[in-house]
Design a protein around this motif. Structure first.
Motif, PDB file in Angstrom:
ATOM      1  N   ALA A 179      14.026 -24.046 -25.437  1.00 58.01           N
ATOM      2  CA  ALA A 179      14.362 -25.747 -26.071  1.00 58.01           C
ATOM      3  C   ALA A 179      14.479 -26.594 -24.951  1.00 58.01           C
ATOM      4  CB  ALA A 179      15.870 -24.858 -24.867  1.00 58.01           C
ATOM      5  N   ILE A 180      13.134 -25.979 -24.102  1.00 56.19           N
ATOM      6  CA  ILE A 180      12.539 -27.962 -23.040  1.00 56.19           C
ATOM      7  C   ILE A 180      12.056 -28.250 -24.253  1.00 56.19           C
ATOM      8  CG2 ILE A 180      10.762 -27.846 -21.902  1.00 56.19           C
ATOM      9  CD1 ILE A 180      11.961 -25.903 -19.434  1.00 56.19           C
ATOM     10  N   PHE A 181      10.957 -27.863 -25.064  1.00 57.20           N
ATOM     11  CA  PHE A 181      10.085 -28.756 -25.579  1.00 57.20           C
ATOM     12  C   PHE A 181      11.296 -28.962 -27.331  1.00 57.20           C
ATOM     13  CE2 PHE A 181       6.531 -26.023 -23.836  1.00 57.20           C
ATOM     14  CZ  PHE A 181       5.902 -27.263 -23.026  1.00 57.20           C
ATOM     15  N   ALA A 182      12.488 -28.397 -27.283  1.00 52.19           N
ATOM     16  CA  ALA A 182      12.651 -29.711 -28.399  1.00 52.19           C
ATOM     17  C   ALA A 182      13.528 -30.822 -28.262  1.00 52.19           C
ATOM     18  CB  ALA A 182      14.886 -28.936 -28.599  1.00 52.19           C
ATOM     19  N   ASP A 183      13.434 -31.279 -29.270  1.00 52.95           N
ATOM     20  CA  ASP A 183      13.392 -32.875 -29.302  1.00 52.95           C
ATOM     21  C   ASP A 183      14.781 -33.427 -28.434  1.00 52.95           C
ATOM     22  OD1 ASP A 183      11.052 -33.569 -30.271  1.00 52.95           O
ATOM     23  OD2 ASP A 183      11.861 -34.669 -32.457  1.00 52.95           O
ATOM     24  N   LYS A 184      15.662 -32.566 -28.379  1.00 50.96           N
ATOM     25  CA  LYS A 184      17.043 -33.318 -27.796  1.00 50.96           C
ATOM     26  C   LYS A 184      17.500 -31.444 -26.805  1.00 50.96           C
ATOM     27  CE  LYS A 184      19.015 -36.090 -31.110  1.00 50.96           C
ATOM     28  NZ  LYS A 184      20.425 -36.837 -31.976  1.00 50.96           N
ATOM     29  N   ARG A 185      16.833 -31.768 -25.598  1.00 47.50           N
ATOM     30  CA  ARG A 185      16.640 -30.994 -24.634  1.00 47.50           C
ATOM     31  C   ARG A 185      18.565 -31.257 -24.512  1.00 47.50           C
ATOM     32  NH1 ARG A 185      12.210 -31.185 -20.103  1.00 47.50           N
ATOM     33  NH2 ARG A 185      13.863 -33.673 -19.543  1.00 47.50           N
ATOM     34  N   PRO A 186      18.608 -29.772 -24.454  1.00 47.03           N
ATOM     35  CA  PRO A 186      20.553 -29.185 -24.026  1.00 47.03           C
ATOM     36  C   PRO A 186      20.491 -30.476 -22.971  1.00 47.03           C
ATOM     37  CG  PRO A 186      18.887 -27.540 -24.315  1.00 47.03           C
ATOM     38  CD  PRO A 186      18.325 -28.459 -24.829  1.00 47.03           C
ATOM     39  N   ARG A 187      21.902 -29.828 -22.684  1.00 48.41           N
ATOM     40  CA  ARG A 187      22.252 -30.994 -21.366  1.00 48.41           C
ATOM     41  C   ARG A 187      22.367 -30.068 -20.567  1.00 48.41           C
ATOM     42  NH1 ARG A 187      25.201 -35.807 -21.273  1.00 48.41           N
ATOM     43  NH2 ARG A 187      26.506 -33.968 -18.970  1.00 48.41           N
ATOM     44  N   ARG A 188      21.904 -30.775 -18.959  1.00 46.89           N
ATOM     45  CA  ARG A 188      21.908 -29.785 -17.614  1.00 46.89           C
ATOM     46  C   ARG A 188      20.972 -28.860 -18.383  1.00 46.89           C
ATOM     47  NH1 ARG A 188      27.083 -30.621 -14.101  1.00 46.89           N
ATOM     48  NH2 ARG A 188      27.267 -32.970 -14.523  1.00 46.89           N
ATOM     49  N   LEU A 189      19.907 -28.934 -18.803  1.00 50.68           N
ATOM     50  CA  LEU A 189      19.232 -27.776 -18.972  1.00 50.68           C
ATOM     51  C   LEU A 189      18.786 -26.952 -17.734  1.00 50.68           C
ATOM     52  CD1 LEU A 189      17.394 -26.032 -21.146  1.00 50.68           C
ATOM     53  CD2 LEU A 189      15.920 -27.571 -21.462  1.00 50.68           C
ATOM     54  N   LEU A 190      17.949 -27.769 -16.477  1.00 48.21           N
ATOM     55  CA  LEU A 190      17.142 -27.566 -15.557  1.00 48.21           C
ATOM     56  C   LEU A 190      18.204 -26.294 -14.848  1.00 48.21           C
ATOM     57  CD1 LEU A 190      14.976 -26.865 -13.576  1.00 48.21           C
ATOM     58  CD2 LEU A 190      15.786 -29.303 -12.514  1.00 48.21           C
ATOM     59  N   ASN A 191      19.701 -26.711 -14.540  1.00 49.18           N
ATOM     60  CA  ASN A 191      20.606 -26.539 -14.414  1.00 49.18           C
ATOM     61  C   ASN A 191      20.804 -25.005 -15.131  1.00 49.18           C
ATOM     62  OD1 ASN A 191      23.371 -26.199 -12.297  1.00 49.18           O
ATOM     63  ND2 ASN A 191      24.325 -27.447 -13.905  1.00 49.18           N
ATOM     64  N   ARG A 192      20.843 -24.583 -15.649  1.00 46.74           N
ATOM     65  CA  ARG A 192      20.887 -23.294 -16.468  1.00 46.74           C
ATOM     66  C   ARG A 192      19.709 -22.360 -15.857  1.00 46.74           C
ATOM     67  NH1 ARG A 192      23.086 -24.682 -23.019  1.00 46.74           N
ATOM     68  NH2 ARG A 192      23.738 -26.045 -22.136  1.00 46.74           N
ATOM     69  N   ILE A 193      18.331 -23.780 -16.217  1.00 41.26           N
ATOM     70  CA  ILE A 193      17.427 -22.315 -15.542  1.00 41.26           C
ATOM     71  C   ILE A 193      17.531 -21.952 -14.822  1.00 41.26           C
ATOM     72  CG2 ILE A 193      15.429 -23.089 -14.945  1.00 41.26           C
ATOM     73  CD1 ILE A 193      14.479 -25.043 -17.011  1.00 41.26           C
ATOM     74  N   LEU A 194      17.981 -23.241 -12.994  1.00 44.41           N
ATOM     75  CA  LEU A 194      18.559 -22.153 -11.657  1.00 44.41           C
ATOM     76  C   LEU A 194      19.662 -21.639 -12.300  1.00 44.41           C
ATOM     77  CD1 LEU A 194      18.163 -25.960 -10.315  1.00 44.41           C
ATOM     78  CD2 LEU A 194      16.014 -23.926 -10.759  1.00 44.41           C
ATOM     79  N   GLY A 214       8.729 -35.664 -16.893  1.00 47.95           N
ATOM     80  CA  GLY A 214       7.571 -36.522 -16.211  1.00 47.95           C
ATOM     81  C   GLY A 214       6.971 -37.489 -18.260  1.00 47.95           C
ATOM     82  N   ASN A 215       6.291 -36.253 -18.519  1.00 47.48           N
ATOM     83  CA  ASN A 215       6.051 -36.511 -20.307  1.00 47.48           C
ATOM     84  C   ASN A 215       7.303 -38.166 -20.567  1.00 47.48           C
ATOM     85  OD1 ASN A 215       3.770 -35.645 -20.114  1.00 47.48           O
ATOM     86  ND2 ASN A 215       4.339 -33.449 -20.833  1.00 47.48           N
ATOM     87  N   ARG A 216       8.542 -37.395 -20.867  1.00 45.32           N
ATOM     88  CA  ARG A 216       9.203 -38.309 -21.758  1.00 45.32           C
ATOM     89  C   ARG A 216       9.025 -39.115 -21.238  1.00 45.32           C
ATOM     90  NH1 ARG A 216      13.192 -34.681 -24.602  1.00 45.32           N
ATOM     91  NH2 ARG A 216      11.640 -32.519 -25.131  1.00 45.32           N
ATOM     92  N   TYR A 255      15.079 -46.085 -34.491  1.00 43.79           N
ATOM     93  CA  TYR A 255      14.025 -44.937 -34.079  1.00 43.79           C
ATOM     94  C   TYR A 255      15.059 -44.292 -32.940  1.00 43.79           C
ATOM     95  CZ  TYR A 255       9.640 -44.542 -31.728  1.00 43.79           C
ATOM     96  OH  TYR A 255       8.658 -44.869 -30.751  1.00 43.79           O
ATOM     97  N   PHE A 256      15.014 -45.406 -31.916  1.00 45.97           N
ATOM     98  CA  PHE A 256      15.727 -45.350 -30.126  1.00 45.97           C
ATOM     99  C   PHE A 256      17.088 -44.026 -30.565  1.00 45.97           C
ATOM    100  CE2 PHE A 256      14.899 -49.435 -29.016  1.00 45.97           C
ATOM    101  CZ  PHE A 256      14.048 -49.313 -28.984  1.00 45.97           C
ATOM    102  N   TYR A 257      17.351 -44.081 -31.573  1.00 44.56           N
ATOM    103  CA  TYR A 257      18.813 -42.900 -31.962  1.00 44.56           C
ATOM    104  C   TYR A 257      18.060 -42.161 -32.600  1.00 44.56           C
ATOM    105  CZ  TYR A 257      22.432 -40.224 -34.357  1.00 44.56           C
ATOM    106  OH  TYR A 257      22.703 -39.382 -34.436  1.00 44.56           O
ATOM    107  N   ARG A 258      17.179 -41.707 -32.887  1.00 43.17           N
ATOM    108  CA  ARG A 258      16.588 -40.669 -33.395  1.00 43.17           C
ATOM    109  C   ARG A 258      15.684 -40.037 -32.482  1.00 43.17           C
ATOM    110  NH1 ARG A 258      12.552 -41.132 -37.832  1.00 43.17           N
ATOM    111  NH2 ARG A 258      11.561 -40.190 -36.418  1.00 43.17           N
ATOM    112  N   LYS A 259      14.942 -40.879 -31.338  1.00 44.03           N
ATOM    113  CA  LYS A 259      14.050 -40.832 -29.780  1.00 44.03           C
ATOM    114  C   LYS A 259      15.788 -39.978 -29.387  1.00 44.03           C
ATOM    115  CE  LYS A 259       9.990 -41.952 -29.609  1.00 44.03           C
ATOM    116  NZ  LYS A 259       9.301 -40.930 -29.622  1.00 44.03           N
ATOM    117  N   GLY A 260      16.814 -39.968 -29.345  1.00 44.08           N
ATOM    118  CA  GLY A 260      18.047 -39.534 -28.569  1.00 44.08           C
ATOM    119  C   GLY A 260      17.865 -40.311 -27.528  1.00 44.08           C
TER     120      GLY A 260
END
Lengths: 401, 401, 401, 401, 401
Positions: free
Chosen positions: A233-248, A320-322, B391-396
């Motif tokens: 999920a981390i590298f998915a284009d659309k990361r799920p909401r509150r992903l870090l929350n789930r990790i923790l 950071g990359n994003r 473009y922005f929409y696709r980027k999320g």
């Protein structure tokens, strides 16, 4: 008066009478405030005071009696006296008295008296959040606590307590819930060919511990799978909401799991150190195997902790990359257009070619009057853009990282 | 001269006289500078020198005398001699001498002499920041220190010291404050049916330790609730000010709590290792229970520490997310409008269609003279915006992450 | 030849002669290069070779002789022979020989011979950076090292070494400096009423250790105050320059302090394990107290470390917050004005309403010719700004976070 | 019935019969779901129940028989009875029975019975994820587990289990795969000059352990090289995609490797503690060497962990640096052009020099009518740019960091 | 055949013959691939197989023979037989046989046989990456390994192995290189007055260990200085390139140094636990001193690690600060000019004061026709700039942080 205790003199210093009723009638409030009130009520009580947790289930009693060749199984709920009779009539058999639910204080107190259980240990049973441990009575009977885990749909580790008392020819277990993870063991006992029925009754206590330990693996496997899902999920284009929350949250589970298993391992290690007369070598060989399993479960939990910590690093680095990517888009756009905007602004200036008196001012923006002025400016701007794009390309900003 | 000490010869090497008065008259300054001065005054003093903390309360004396069937309770403040008489007249009873407040050096010194207390231990009592510990006198009497905790409204762990001396038929406790957490124990002693009154007097010392330990749970529960509140606050739209500050403050509390409980656990472990003649097995079974509780409190504190560390991670990640969001708004706005601004700037240039001599310059911005120039530019800009939004929409970037 | 050693045969395996002079004449260069040269000179030397540190002070000798009733005190600098005579003439008294400064190798060597000190230990004395430790001679004499700390104005922990040799009726101490933290102890010895004078001479060694330990507390208190100041500085509007640098510097101090106290604690623990004939139980009770103090100092140092680590987190988070704030200002300004600039640029375009042949081009920017064009554009821009401000307000960007 | 067990009475408490077939016919599904199902099936089974892993290979049997002067080697796949005969006919030789593949439960059970192997240990063999360990049978035979590692092309540590049983004149090994890392050992045995053939058969067990340990070094070397490659990649202009992902993956490998080697070291340490009659001193000298190797492998793994943690720091810092660089480009461009754009915008304003009635408005932008207006503005803008570039140069922004 | 081994029967279980030549002729390739090939060649070899490292130097042999009064020193390179004769002729002297370079396998094997060295230990000698350790032969001879460190110009810790074998009247050392750090020791032996010559030969082994340990200090000092330089570099205006890389490299050195010293400390601790007959108390007193030094070196290494970790924090925080500064410049410039650009754009709009029919449109930008329009706009813009500058000043953005 302790008909089932091998040696009634063995526990003289235990207060057998429980004259002060705990007073807290069973009720069902589960919110935080109520729990805290209940907790605070217990503060300062006499140690060994039995408190039935609000909302505890009504006890159901089951009895399995067996030896190599015979086997009977029956539910004795509300018929405790008959269960006692059965025990007294068959001293030659091995018995498993299986109590599920704590919600009947007088019954619990009666059993304490009949089986010679110590109030402090009974308190541990009812508290239901005792870590795995083993206590040795002075007449060599054992009190063991195991924690049965379950990994629920909403990512919580659900753990119930299994309290095991051993006696000369019986094993007495207490648990909070009607459902448990011991059915596979029950099936084995029912089978006529089971080696379990040929072993002494202490082996049943071992088998209970082992089944509980075996159930740690599906829990661990579910956690492991979930961690893998998170990693993707981390590298998915659309990361799920509150992903870090789930990790923790899963980290919390792993940490909790480790806390469950550590005492389990220590308990088994303590069993392995028990003297031969309490725990014979023929049983220790099985506990040694269980010890290996506990170690392996801990090992796995440690791996998961490492994985989750790497996940957190990955998550933050990806964040950071994003950010970097957002910045690069901004910078590319700005860097391309800001100079162009300057140029077009430049030729938007209103310097006059002719002053108010009609005199020619030939140095004021002669470009505007050149026949090729506009095309040349367009061309110059195109060159600027091309140069910039080339620069960005070389920097690697145009490629996707 | 030690009427209540079982064996006056037992402590020959202790200097009984305290001829050098500590000199510091009780006063009430609480600021940092004063505290430091007081502290520095003590540096280099003879070990065992008694220093009354500035602002110490006047001692109040209470006596509870009991056995299975009788019970008396009285305050002896300012009547220390009568208290001594009472003790001497009833050697057959068990006594709890309960001293609250340290602000009377001569009285303290008198008690030291009468009860045969060692100056070094009395110094520990008065210092009021001694970790939990147990000392064994050479005549098998015990000196124990427990720390009573309270979690105040402003998120501070308030801890007071309970110093316990045991004697052949009494327990002597010292504490700094008039209020404490021992009332539930007092109620139990007053009850005629309490098993506590039937146990030897050493059980009272245990009961004191146990009550203090029991009070750790409400403190932990309050901290746990606060941590949950903080977790919710992190994701709130309007984060409270200085949230991290609060997180780190509660972390400080948890760390401090652990530091309180660790010595408590070690103390109990040491008690469990005491020989039978000092601590009989019938009492150790209770301490073993207390040991389990201490372990469980430590376990909980460890969990809290993990949770808080996860909270910090969450906070910082969320801070990064908010920054990301700010950046995205900036980037979207800039990226959309900067090219448009270039276009409108382009057609704001003043390239002349006719030079100063009236000659047509047809290559200079003929678009401006096209009948559909303006609508087409507007349309082109609309297309650019639409492309960018897609473009922005696709980027999320347009969704809320 | 060892007139003051109780048993001259006790140290037969120690090489008494120091025929190779250390060669390094005392000089005063303190820069890094010089120190390194000195250090490298020592590499590969015979163990037990005495090296006087460059710049060492000329030794001053003090003698305090006392018993319960008598007391004399005198400086014997440059009169070492007279000091020896004094010691020989009063074997019934207890003596404290107090040597301050190491800068006279022949004197040091003479003392080594007279008092039967081992070259390896004398090397430890002169090195001046030996951790706290205790060595037991084979004739039960002790060699102890304590480290005296001071917290200087410029946030440095200054630590000097106090080397203590004990003999049958004397204590011999060495230190580098003329000033020390032992004056309170000297005052106590001078007092006729001091219990110190009634104890055996080993108690003096304890008292020295204890005074040094007591001085750790003001150092810790100063560090604690400084940490609090730093905490306030983090949230100050104008943060001091290089704040993190200061935080990390005080962390260095705390870490160093821990490194000082750990061996101190271990030393005392080792003393507590000494057999009765070397360290009588009547003294151990005092060391047990000192042990508690050392533990408490370590505890405090651990708290400080935690606090400083929290400070670092706070600092970095606050740094992130400030960045966030800068970004928000930039984003608000840009987001408000960039669209407006587009609009005004739009109406700055030069699309012609009339072409070069005088034909009307009605689709080219008819707004410019509308009587309400300008006011309406101003109004529209005002609406855009209001909408944006409302959006930012809802995001919480306009409030101070 | 245990023809090869030295002492059939030695294991009386082991259940020799395996009447309940494990039921799970060998099949080949490798996906996650299937593995989990298999795992869950085992939960709650009788300890010591043998489960053949789905997809296990058909066992191949090899026998090497040797002493100082003779040597025979043959494959006995599908001819287990002949192998037994061979063993019985040559009790004077040393034998290595080498079983590869587990996929034949009846054969495995037959071997268990013939060689007197305990079901619990056989379960460890078949489970194939047992940590390195050693068990000592009560007749001094040994059961050892080693883990053979391989570092695959796709950066995975592949580890297979080598299970070693020792007997009076044989070594019996089990492994999962047909291929292994033991060929160099086989070559040594085949050589007539090998000292291995002169040692007792226990030395063969040592040699197996040692060869497995030796193979850890190439794995470590491959990991070490990969880490170096990653280090270079960080600073490359075009960083590979998901570099951090790779760093964390290799970290996982290193962590896993440590988990493999730790039990190996512990196992050897346990061997070194075995009594002389089980493990003679002449063999221990070799194990001591193996112990050093295990320590060294752990040391290396620790170094790698440190290196990887430094790599992560480097990566994140470099990521920060790249962001910094992007920001600097943006800032330089913006800072240069934004003021210029203001200036050109300024002179693009339409303030009229003549009002609608033809009156001159001399204060409105007289610059536009100055003959040198345009050149002077250009010059002024050039000066601004020069000043800014100088400022950036001094800040060090124009140089590459 | 072991003329110099005190007890030839002491090592009966060691295989004296080395019939299998290692085969690898000395060659000189230093690249990674070659090293790995060499390493892999060794995998699976018989333990105790001697492998000469490719590129090993030809051995040079030195002999120092001494007692209190006599001293001879000579090089015996290529004259090993004469060296043996010399040893046999002077059994009353103490000898140091000093072998430098390993590149002659037959010589090494001859020495192994003559001095009764075990192949496994000889393998450790030649491997050249054995951690510090001590092995005790069964005839009380010792085998010790020390690691000699050097800190090279390019920030690498260079460590060579010194292998020490002791015999009844000799010490035999092996090392890889012709140069070493033992010259100061040789000078001491040559001196007639050295106490070293009066001690038993075991003292020479101690002296060797001690000299190596002494050389750790200059290495540490060099690292310490470098760390200080790095600390200054962080705050320099122009940070050197890849500063973090350097920080992490020196960290690697420190970590490696710790790994070198830890086994050294453990080795000495093991020596201190040796029984009196192997290591007399008169020597242990020196080792105790060496132990203190090892502890101190470890302590220093720990400090360095802390310092470097603080450096990393500082570096990253400073990186953040620089980013902050860049952002502030960008924000100040943007915030000042963006509104101004809007204003000038506003008055660059082309709203017509007269429509195409000549009608006056009085609401369209009447400011443009006001006689004070331009000056007032300039003034207004000046006010905006002043307000913004004041705001930034108050925020502290204009000052250098």
């Amino acid at each position: 008066m302790n008909p089932l205790s091998s040696n009634p003199q063995a526990t003289p210093n235990r207060s057998p009478a429980l004259t002060e009723p705990a007073g807290a009638a069973p009720y069902t409030i589960t919110d935080r405030e109520a729990t805290r009130q209940a907790r605070e009520q217990q503060v300062g009580q006499r140690p060994g005071t039995l408190n039935i947790r609000p909302g505890a289930l009504k006890p159901r009693l089951f009895l399995m009696s067996y030896d190599d060749s015979t086997f009977t199984e029956q539910e004795y709920t509300d018929r405790y006296d008959e269960l006692l009779d059965e025990l007294r009539q068959h001293p030659e058999l091995k018995h498993w008295i299986d109590v599920r639910g704590y919600g009947d204080l007088p019954l619990i107190e009666q059993m304490m008296q009949d089986f010679g259980l110590h109030p402090l240990q009974m308190e541990d049973v009812l508290n239901d959040y005792q870590r795995a441990k083993i206590d040795v009575f002075d007449d060599n009977r054992l009190f063991m606590v195991s924690r049965m885990t379950d990994f629920t749909r909403d990512l919580e580790i659900d753990d119930d307590q299994l309290s095991i008392f051993t006696g000369p020819n019986y094993v007495l277990t207490f648990q909070d819930d009607y459902d448990d993870c011991l059915d596979s063991l029950r099936t084995r006992i029912r089978s006529n060919f089971s080696t379990l029925r040929r072993h002494p009754v202490l082996y049943l206590a071992y088998a209970l511990t082992d089944v509980v330990l075996d159930h740690y693996y599906p829990t661990m496997a579910a956690i492991g799978d979930y961690i893998e899902d998170l990693e993707e999920a981390i590298f998915a284009d659309k990361r799920p909401r509150r992903l870090l929350n789930r990790i923790l949250r899963i980290k919390k589970d792993v940490v909790r799991f480790r806390r469950l298993v550590y005492p389990e391992r220590d308990k088994i290690a303590e069993i392995l150190r028990l003297p031969e007369e309490i725990m014979p070598e023929t049983l220790k060989i099985f506990y040694r195997d269980a010890y290996d399993h506990a170690i392996q479960a801990l090992d796995l939990a440690e791996s998961y902790r490492d994985n989750i910590s790497s996940l957190t690093d990955l998550y933050l680095s990806d964040q950071g990359n994003r950010m970097n990517e957002v910045m690069k888009v901004l910078t590319i756009i700005s860097t391309i257009f800001i100079p162009l905007s300057f140029v077009v602004g430049l030729y938007g200036m209103n310097f006059q070619h002719v002053d108010e008196h009609g005199h020619l001012l030939p140095r004021n923006m002669p470009e505007l009057y050149s026949p090729w002025g506009y095309p040349m400016v367009l061309f110059a701007m195109g060159m600027v853009v091309a140069t910039q794009l080339f620069y960005f390309y070389r920097k690697g900003w145009l490629t996707n990282r």
